[in-house]
Design a protein around this motif. Structure first.
Motif, PDB file in Angstrom:
ATOM      1  N   ASN A 320       0.743  -1.232   0.042  1.00  0.00           N
ATOM      2  CA  ASN A 320      -0.040   0.011   0.139  1.00  0.00           C
ATOM      3  C   ASN A 320       0.927   1.147  -0.043  1.00  0.00           C
ATOM      4  OD1 ASN A 320      -2.375   1.702  -0.284  1.00  0.00           O
ATOM      5  ND2 ASN A 320      -2.813   1.254   2.207  1.00  0.00           N
ATOM      6  N   CYS A 321       2.127   1.167  -0.875  1.00  0.00           N
ATOM      7  CA  CYS A 321       3.055   2.118  -0.908  1.00  0.00           C
ATOM      8  C   CYS A 321       2.719   3.556  -0.973  1.00  0.00           C
ATOM      9  CB  CYS A 321       3.949   1.889  -1.875  1.00  0.00           C
ATOM     10  SG  CYS A 321       4.806   0.297  -1.738  1.00  0.00           S
ATOM     11  N   LYS A 322       1.497   3.925  -1.860  1.00  0.00           N
ATOM     12  CA  LYS A 322       1.301   5.374  -2.185  1.00  0.00           C
ATOM     13  C   LYS A 322       0.524   5.832  -0.895  1.00  0.00           C
ATOM     14  CE  LYS A 322      -1.353   8.130  -5.311  1.00  0.00           C
ATOM     15  NZ  LYS A 322      -2.445   8.027  -6.429  1.00  0.00           N
ATOM     16  N   ALA A 323      -0.216   5.103  -0.231  1.00  0.00           N
ATOM     17  CA  ALA A 323      -0.951   5.567   0.894  1.00  0.00           C
ATOM     18  C   ALA A 323       0.097   5.990   1.893  1.00  0.00           C
ATOM     19  CB  ALA A 323      -2.059   4.919   1.210  1.00  0.00           C
ATOM     20  N   LYS A 324       1.134   5.030   2.241  1.00  0.00           N
ATOM     21  CA  LYS A 324       1.836   5.245   3.490  1.00  0.00           C
ATOM     22  C   LYS A 324       2.763   5.987   3.183  1.00  0.00           C
ATOM     23  CE  LYS A 324       0.692   0.532   4.822  1.00  0.00           C
ATOM     24  NZ  LYS A 324       1.018  -0.905   4.896  1.00  0.00           N
ATOM     25  N   HIS A 325       3.220   6.250   2.010  1.00  0.00           N
ATOM     26  CA  HIS A 325       4.317   7.040   1.716  1.00  0.00           C
ATOM     27  C   HIS A 325       3.689   8.726   1.765  1.00  0.00           C
ATOM     28  CE1 HIS A 325       6.521   9.998  -1.456  1.00  0.00           C
ATOM     29  NE2 HIS A 325       7.399   9.473  -0.778  1.00  0.00           N
ATOM     30  N   ARG A 326       2.455   8.660   1.557  1.00  0.00           N
ATOM     31  CA  ARG A 326       1.744  10.189   1.561  1.00  0.00           C
ATOM     32  C   ARG A 326       1.388  10.639   3.063  1.00  0.00           C
ATOM     33  NH1 ARG A 326      -3.847  11.167   1.905  1.00  0.00           N
ATOM     34  NH2 ARG A 326      -4.565  13.178   0.884  1.00  0.00           N
ATOM     35  N   LEU A 327       1.446   9.560   3.883  1.00  0.00           N
ATOM     36  CA  LEU A 327       1.175   9.739   5.275  1.00  0.00           C
ATOM     37  C   LEU A 327       2.573   9.859   5.844  1.00  0.00           C
ATOM     38  CD1 LEU A 327      -1.383   6.897   6.149  1.00  0.00           C
ATOM     39  CD2 LEU A 327      -1.678   9.563   6.337  1.00  0.00           C
ATOM     40  N   GLY A 328       3.606   9.985   5.312  1.00  0.00           N
ATOM     41  CA  GLY A 328       5.148  10.198   5.848  1.00  0.00           C
ATOM     42  C   GLY A 328       5.853   9.028   6.462  1.00  0.00           C
ATOM     43  N   TYR A 329       5.360   7.889   5.974  1.00  0.00           N
ATOM     44  CA  TYR A 329       6.296   6.596   6.388  1.00  0.00           C
ATOM     45  C   TYR A 329       7.620   6.333   5.438  1.00  0.00           C
ATOM     46  CZ  TYR A 329       2.463   5.422   9.763  1.00  0.00           C
ATOM     47  OH  TYR A 329       1.672   5.253  10.780  1.00  0.00           O
ATOM     48  N   GLN A 330       8.446   5.885   6.146  1.00  0.00           N
ATOM     49  CA  GLN A 330       9.581   5.642   5.303  1.00  0.00           C
ATOM     50  C   GLN A 330       9.761   4.059   5.077  1.00  0.00           C
ATOM     51  OE1 GLN A 330      11.591   8.200   4.391  1.00  0.00           O
ATOM     52  NE2 GLN A 330      10.172   9.149   5.094  1.00  0.00           N
ATOM     53  N   PRO A 331      10.187   4.029   3.898  1.00  0.00           N
ATOM     54  CA  PRO A 331      10.233   2.443   3.118  1.00  0.00           C
ATOM     55  C   PRO A 331      11.618   1.607   3.760  1.00  0.00           C
ATOM     56  CG  PRO A 331      10.790   4.004   1.237  1.00  0.00           C
ATOM     57  CD  PRO A 331      10.636   4.681   2.777  1.00  0.00           C
ATOM     58  N   THR A 332      11.482   0.422   3.783  1.00  0.00           N
ATOM     59  CA  THR A 332      12.600  -0.591   4.013  1.00  0.00           C
ATOM     60  C   THR A 332      12.341  -1.687   3.071  1.00  0.00           C
ATOM     61  OG1 THR A 332      12.985   0.308   6.381  1.00  0.00           O
ATOM     62  CG2 THR A 332      13.958  -1.937   5.788  1.00  0.00           C
ATOM     63  N   VAL A 333      13.184  -1.955   2.309  1.00  0.00           N
ATOM     64  CA  VAL A 333      13.149  -3.104   1.330  1.00  0.00           C
ATOM     65  C   VAL A 333      13.357  -4.416   2.462  1.00  0.00           C
ATOM     66  CG1 VAL A 333      14.122  -4.507  -0.725  1.00  0.00           C
ATOM     67  CG2 VAL A 333      13.735  -1.995  -0.768  1.00  0.00           C
ATOM     68  N   TYR A 366       8.497   4.839  -4.606  1.00  0.00           N
ATOM     69  CA  TYR A 366       8.387   5.195  -3.431  1.00  0.00           C
ATOM     70  C   TYR A 366       9.944   4.942  -2.625  1.00  0.00           C
ATOM     71  CZ  TYR A 366       3.569   4.763  -5.156  1.00  0.00           C
ATOM     72  OH  TYR A 366       2.567   5.113  -6.002  1.00  0.00           O
ATOM     73  N   LEU A 367      10.826   4.420  -3.325  1.00  0.00           N
ATOM     74  CA  LEU A 367      12.014   4.399  -2.804  1.00  0.00           C
ATOM     75  C   LEU A 367      13.096   5.344  -3.293  1.00  0.00           C
ATOM     76  CD1 LEU A 367      12.366   0.560  -3.727  1.00  0.00           C
ATOM     77  CD2 LEU A 367      11.488   1.535  -1.507  1.00  0.00           C
ATOM     78  N   ASP A 368      13.996   5.561  -2.120  1.00  0.00           N
ATOM     79  CA  ASP A 368      14.951   6.388  -2.360  1.00  0.00           C
ATOM     80  C   ASP A 368      16.314   5.691  -2.947  1.00  0.00           C
ATOM     81  OD1 ASP A 368      17.363   8.062  -2.446  1.00  0.00           O
ATOM     82  OD2 ASP A 368      16.968   8.728  -0.370  1.00  0.00           O
TER      83      ASP A 368
END
Length: 374
Positions: A320-333, A366-368
């Motif tokens: 659910n990457c788009k919603a969580k990115h929008r909410l300010g969460y940071q991704p970890t693979v 959604y990844l740096d």
């Protein structure tokens, strides 16, 4: 039947158990709820993920002790893995049963990574069990890069390990207050997110943190909502029995959004563990008048609740990457290490690699790229 079976290792004392709770204690506390002994014990009883056999390997290298829980599933026996294939738009990749070290349903793995010698023995003994049970593969899901490196450090057999990126988890530090939480929310989306949270509150949504008997009473309704939500993404993920058995994991909570009439408009199922609120399953009543606000309202009110209960981090689960990115969460693979056995045709490796690449294409926006290479 004896509860244990001896295993042989030059560096590590190893012993097999038929029950997770029969193994001796680990030397270090579990880093995540899904690494606890209670989770392993619950998983050997649930039947949403089809477990054909389970064994629990206790390993002791003289300094560290860790129990690795192995679960054998049919090729299509893990709903979460099926959801990965659905998201990647691939055909099923497994040609036969799979021996999992843990389960793909558990966000975080790490089984057998307490030390390099334990990792080497976990793979060797896991492969031995995989051959004994007729599995096409031994798989370790939910790994960070260091854990994957440990499990692939020593060659085992003719086929090299596959180290595959398969998931994205999302976390965010918690602030000291809800006002500060809003300030730390991405500026681009802050106003709209606050508006949705306010609309949900004005619609009468209130948060109840359910535990114990109240949690059990609410689970049938929540399971229906969680599966309706999962169905929208293509795969039914949650069985009522799974949710019921996992209530034995310490810290289990259902954050329930009720309306003015006491109806369940949505909920988040998870755990408070070592200062982190883990949100593992969500369910929304899409027929409810407040449905358009419920998810955003829940995610922000969950943060408020976690702050009030002294948590320092919130883990929003996977995808659910788009919603969580929008909410300010940071991704970890997160990665999955796979050892194919002689039962698997060589094409299986290509199918798994293709699945990983397809999932990576979904995650890439959604990844740096400087910090999160797929």
């Amino acid at each position: 039947m004896p509860t244990t079976m001896p295993a042989t290792s030059a560096d590590v004392a190893a012993c097999w158990h038929h029950d997770a709770l029969a193994a001796p204690p680990d030397s270090h506390a579990a880093a995540h709820p899904s690494r606890t002994r209670a989770w392993a014990a619950a998983w050997q009883r649930q039947n949403t993920e089809t477990v054909l056999a389970h064994r629990h390997l206790h390993l002791d290298d003289g300094t560290r002790r860790q129990t690795v829980s192995f679960h054998l599933t049919p090729a299509d026996g893990s709903p979460y893995w099926t959801s990965q294939e659905t998201d990647a738009d691939t055909a099923p990749v497994w040609p036969g049963p799979v021996l999992w070290a843990g389960s793909p349903h558990a966000e975080y793995g790490g089984a057998g990574t307490a030390s390099p010698t334990i990792a080497r023995t976990a793979v060797a003994e896991g492969l031995r069990l995989a051959h004994e049970l007729g599995a096409c593969a031994l798989a370790f899901p939910g790994l960070d890069t260091h854990q994957a490196d440990l499990l692939t450090a020593t060659p085992h057999g003719a086929r090299p390990a596959l180290d595959l990126a398969t998931d994205v988890a999302f976390t965010r530090p918690l602030s000291t207050s809800l006002d500060q939480w809003w300030q730390d929310t991405p500026v681009r989306h802050r106003r709209d997110i606050r508006r949705q949270w306010r609309r949900g509150t004005e619609a009468g949504l209130t948060l109840a943190a359910l535990t114990g008997p109240a949690l059990h009473a609410a689970l049938p309704a929540f399971a229906d909502l969680a599966n309706t939500t999962a169905d929208r993404h293509g795969t039914r993920l949650y069985g009522l029995d799974m949710l019921q058995h996992l209530t034995t994991v310490p810290g289990t909570v259902l954050l329930a959004a009720h309306d003015n009439n006491g109806n369940l408009a949505g909920g988040l199922y998870g755990w408070i563990h070592d200062g982190c609120l883990y949100l593992w399953a969500s369910g929304i009543d899409y027929t409810h008048p407040a449905a358009r606000y419920t998810y955003t309202w829940l995610m922000n009110d969950a943060a408020r609740w976690a702050i009030e209960h002294g948590a320092h981090t919130i883990d929003a689960g996977r995808w659910n990457c788009k919603a969580k990115h929008r909410l300010g969460y940071q991704p970890t693979v997160l990665r999955t290490v796979v050892y194919l056995t002689d039962w698997a045709p060589p094409a299986t490796a290509d199918a798994l690699t293709d699945l990983s690449l397809r999932l990576g294409a979904h995650a890439a926006p959604y990844l740096d790229p400087d910090n999160h290479s797929w």
